[in-house]
Design a protein around this motif. Structure first.
Motif, PDB file in Angstrom:
ATOM      1  N   MET A   1     -48.598  23.915   8.614  1.00 53.88           N
ATOM      2  CA  MET A   1     -49.349  24.332   9.771  1.00 53.88           C
ATOM      3  C   MET A   1     -48.956  23.563  11.023  1.00 53.88           C
ATOM      4  O   MET A   1     -49.115  24.068  12.112  1.00 53.88           O
ATOM      5  N   ARG A  12     -45.602  30.287  11.790  1.00 53.71           N
ATOM      6  CA  ARG A  12     -46.984  29.893  11.542  1.00 53.71           C
ATOM      7  C   ARG A  12     -47.955  30.917  12.130  1.00 53.71           C
ATOM      8  O   ARG A  12     -48.920  31.320  11.493  1.00 53.71           O
ATOM      9  N   LEU A  16     -50.849  33.115  10.319  1.00 51.66           N
ATOM     10  CA  LEU A  16     -52.255  32.924  10.663  1.00 51.66           C
ATOM     11  C   LEU A  16     -52.975  34.218  11.028  1.00 51.66           C
ATOM     12  O   LEU A  16     -54.167  34.353  10.771  1.00 51.66           O
ATOM     13  N   TRP A  46     -54.420  17.360  11.536  1.00 56.02           N
ATOM     14  CA  TRP A  46     -54.317  18.011  10.228  1.00 56.02           C
ATOM     15  C   TRP A  46     -54.795  17.060   9.132  1.00 56.02           C
ATOM     16  O   TRP A  46     -55.530  17.452   8.223  1.00 56.02           O
ATOM     17  N   ILE A  79     -56.496  29.480   6.418  1.00 57.90           N
ATOM     18  CA  ILE A  79     -56.609  28.025   6.528  1.00 57.90           C
ATOM     19  C   ILE A  79     -57.888  27.552   5.838  1.00 57.90           C
ATOM     20  O   ILE A  79     -57.869  26.655   5.014  1.00 57.90           O
ATOM     21  N   HIS A 105     -57.151  33.208  11.213  1.00 63.01           N
ATOM     22  CA  HIS A 105     -57.771  31.925  11.529  1.00 63.01           C
ATOM     23  C   HIS A 105     -58.250  31.828  12.975  1.00 63.01           C
ATOM     24  O   HIS A 105     -59.074  30.982  13.292  1.00 63.01           O
TER      25      HIS A 105
END
Length: 132
Positions: A1, A12, A16, A46, A79, A105
């Motif tokens: 991510m 990414r 997502l 993260w 996520i 997300h």
């Protein structure tokens, strides 16, 4: 991510969002460049999100948050699983949970009209009281 290149950024974002929204090229490039430039900060974030630090999680803090809270969660979020929505809703003393379909997300990008509608409805249920 956590992206390290603009190619990572594109991959990414495709992962997502099931329906990638249109973002004008200059904004998308600036967004990608900013994320690549902040890889260290984004890595630390993260790690915090995934409990690799002693920073309290949202679920740790939630019971003490007394303000009205709107939770908007997408069924297809890759996520944070949709089960997290009920956990957060249960942990917050004054919350309203809305689950949206066919978004990832970032619901405000995938479903901007639905998110705006939910926000307006939520905000209108808490009238502003003028101070005297």
């Amino acid at each position: 991510m956590v992206v390290q290149t603009t190619e990572d950024f594109a991959e990414r974002n495709e992962w997502l969002s099931p329906n990638i929204p249109y973002v004008p090229g200059p904004i998308l490039r600036t967004w990608a460049e900013d994320e690549v430039a902040q890889v260290d900060l984004n890595s630390r974030i993260w790690d915090v999100v995934h409990s690799k630090s002693d920073v309290p999680t949202v679920l740790d803090l939630a019971p003490s948050l007394e303000m009205p809270t709107l939770i908007i969660w997408c069924q297809e979020d890759r996520i944070f699983h949709i089960r997290g929505a009920a956990l957060l809703d249960h942990s917050l003393p004054t919350s309203h949970l809305t689950k949206l379909d066919e978004c990832g997300h970032v619901p405000m990008l995938d479903k901007p009209a639905a998110v705006a509608s939910e926000c307006l409805e939520f905000l209108s249920s808490y009238p502003i009281h003028a101070s005297q």
